[in-house]
Design an enzyme around this catalytic site. Structure first.
Site: not given
Length: 380
Positions: A19, A276
């Site tokens: 994040d 990610e």
């Protein structure tokens, strides 16, 4: 039409670095490549500081690489919102800030930056509208993706050139390895980076690498996988240590700053990545890779893995595609890695060629920051 040249980006750290890593890359790109004013709010600055060592996690506000990085405090202070407001990955904006957004004229463009997926529904949901139930504000869902009608992937303007220059420069690579205490490669050696969540298959992977036909050095950045690596090797391990088993040399690296981790991916012949941020950066490295997706109880990670697998392997010869798909499945199921790795070795050249072609294909598409700036300019 109003200009859009300033942003507030909000990020809450859940339990890993993705994040903060994605939010930081986007903030820095908007500031450095577009000259925009960017204010990045992060609730746990100590996490971002590991990715960006020039950041002082003890300071409430500071300028880093052109970005105003702020601790996200509670209660939230009175500030005037910028032209665009990005809530990264569904984090919840402070009520006082939402009220300030509603008072602003015109109101900011409000973006929910979503997680990356190759699933078929993404283009239909990209830029989906969600009016606020009480305030005169509208939120737009911005979905990163791999093709048309998505938000694209994060890619700095000069990234491809920098990566290609590094991979063509033996001296730059040698300096990188020396910087992190890694010696020269042995004749015929392959180098593999290994960054993953906890994974029971790591013992199997190390075993098959130890019995390779050629030398292998496995570089392991400090992280959640390290205790399992130590258990598999039956040794305590710490950053800086190296261990040899057969044809395999395992070397533990410290947790690398974001830019240095990129270079590790560029310098290795194969990369195991997770989540990610490192997943996307592995694709920009133009090298074969295996993706350890974030484990989720509802099995959503399997849908993501299968969707991306279908997209990625479509240009490979069938046998190579099957081999790579099997490795990704085995790594995520945490069993069967030995056979899957050996099958991939039989198609090494095809996988390497395809990774380079895939990077070139992606580099021909608009990147996430440029699409975001275009959308903001059009809507305000």
């Amino acid at each position: 039409m109003a200009d859009c040249n300033s942003w507030d980006i909000f990020c809450t750290v859940i339990d890993n670095y993705g994040d903060a890593g994605v939010s930081w890359r986007l903030a820095r790109q908007l500031a450095q490549e577009y000259g925009h004013t960017v204010r990045l709010w992060v609730d746990r600055l100590e996490v971002l500081a590991r990715l960006t060592p020039q950041l002082d996690a003890a300071r409430a506000s500071q300028q880093v690489a052109g970005v105003e990085v702020c601790h996200w405090p509670s209660p939230f202070p009175e500030v005037v919102p910028h032209d665009g407001v990005i809530e990264a990955f569904g984090c919840t904006l402070p009520e006082t800030f939402l009220a300030a957004m509603a008072r602003r004229s015109p109101p900011p463009l409000w973006i929910n930056l979503e997680y990356l997926s190759a699933e078929a529904w993404v283009p239909q949901h990209h830029l989906m509208v969600s009016p606020h139930p009480r305030l005169p504000l509208t939120k737009y869902f911005f979905f990163p993706g791999f093709g048309a009608h998505t938000g694209g992937l994060l890619r700095e303007r000069d990234l491809t050139r920098q990566r290609a220059a590094f991979q063509a420069d033996p001296a730059a690579q040698a300096a990188f390895w020396q910087r992190w205490g890694v010696g020269p490669a042995r004749p015929g050696e392959r180098r593999i980076s290994l960054f993953a969540y906890e994974n029971a298959a790591v013992a199997e992977l190390l075993h098959v690498l130890a019995h390779s036909a050629r030398p292998v050095t496995c570089l392991i950045p400090e992280g959640r996988l390290l205790p399992q690596v130590a258990a598999a090797l039956m040794l305590p391990l710490a950053p800086g240590q190296a261990v040899e088993r057969g044809m395999l040399r395992v070397q533990v690296l410290p947790f690398l700053p974001q830019d240095e981790y990129d270079r590790l991916l560029w310098a290795c012949d194969f990369n195991f990545v997770r989540g990610e941020d490192s997943f996307v950066r592995a694709q920009w490295a133009a090298r074969p890779f295996a993706w350890h997706i974030y484990p989720q109880e509802d099995g959503a990670h399997w849908r993501k893995l299968e969707a991306f697998t279908a997209v990625y392997v479509s240009g490979l010869p069938p046998q190579a595609a099957n081999a790579l798909s099997a490795l990704w499945q085995a790594w995520n199921r945490q069993t069967g890695v030995r056979e899957a790795w050996q099958a991939c070795e039989a198609h090494w050249e095809s996988l390497a060629h395809h990774a380079a072609a895939w990077e070139k294909h992606l580099a021909g598409q608009p990147d996430l920051a440029s699409l975001l700036v275009q959308f903001c300019g059009k809507m305000l």
